[in-house]
Design an enzyme around this catalytic site. Sequence first.
Site, PDB file in Angstrom:
ATOM      1  N   LYS A 169      30.464  48.685  12.963  1.00 15.33           N
ATOM      2  CA  LYS A 169      31.419  49.397  13.805  1.00 15.33           C
ATOM      3  C   LYS A 169      31.885  50.689  13.146  1.00 15.33           C
ATOM      4  O   LYS A 169      31.931  51.751  13.780  1.00 15.33           O
ATOM      5  CB  LYS A 169      32.620  48.522  14.135  1.00 15.33           C
ATOM      6  CG  LYS A 169      33.562  49.148  15.161  1.00 15.33           C
ATOM      7  CD  LYS A 169      34.864  48.393  15.295  1.00 15.33           C
ATOM      8  CE  LYS A 169      35.800  48.753  14.160  1.00 15.33           C
ATOM      9  NZ  LYS A 169      37.173  48.195  14.358  1.00 15.33           N
ATOM     10  N   ASP A 226      35.103  47.763  19.527  1.00 13.38           N
ATOM     11  CA  ASP A 226      36.322  47.229  18.932  1.00 13.38           C
ATOM     12  C   ASP A 226      36.944  46.221  19.891  1.00 13.38           C
ATOM     13  O   ASP A 226      36.319  45.813  20.876  1.00 13.38           O
ATOM     14  CB  ASP A 226      37.298  48.365  18.595  1.00 13.38           C
ATOM     15  CG  ASP A 226      37.715  49.138  19.844  1.00 13.38           C
ATOM     16  OD1 ASP A 226      37.315  48.758  20.969  1.00 13.38           O
ATOM     17  OD2 ASP A 226      38.453  50.125  19.696  1.00 13.38           O
TER      18      ASP A 226
END
Length: 219
Positions: A131, A149
């Site tokens: 991420k 997220d």
Amino acid sequence: MAATLTVAMKLLEPKEIERVFELLAAANPTPATELESLNVYTLLVAVVLSAQMTDRGVNRATGPLFAIASTPEAMLALGEERLKGYIKSINLYPTKARHVIALSRILVDRFGGKVPGTRDELESLPGVGRKTANVMLNVAFGQATMPVDTHLMRLAPRAGLSAGTKPREIEEDLLRKVPARFLRDAHHLLLLHGRYVCTARNPRCAECCIASLCPKNGL
């Protein structure tokens, strides 16, 4: 009721997905990260610190920090113990301080003090997972990546954009489905919509620009 808002009853068709992003882009023509930074290095530090934290909370800590340590060399000179003092309001700050010092050392030793621009190199840095690498590739290097997220994990199924239940599944789904002209900004369009409109609790459906396309409204 909560389950109904979280899980979409159907997936949107390609033309509907395109319309979703047209409406999101019209509502937010210049989507951008809300993490404050001075350069690519400080952006990397901010993203590492942002795990399990709000951007606002990170910004409160990094403002004073970046005023004295905005390069890997300056961060190393600051040292881990002093760094902890600046970021002690941040969740998991001892571990994050260790990661920031370690990645700063690697940047100096292996990359000439510069943040690398490839996924493999970014993910080789302590505290940098997929991420975080996606955020850096998108924000700092202009690539069409899809950081997933908590907001995207919630919003993508709720809005009928993905049936994925894991970050990688949703990432790959969105990269495949989002029209090319929106891919560069798609992550921030969705993140900001999830943060301020399609919130986890009490989503503001009356103010939602894509409410007419939302699967839950078709029940």
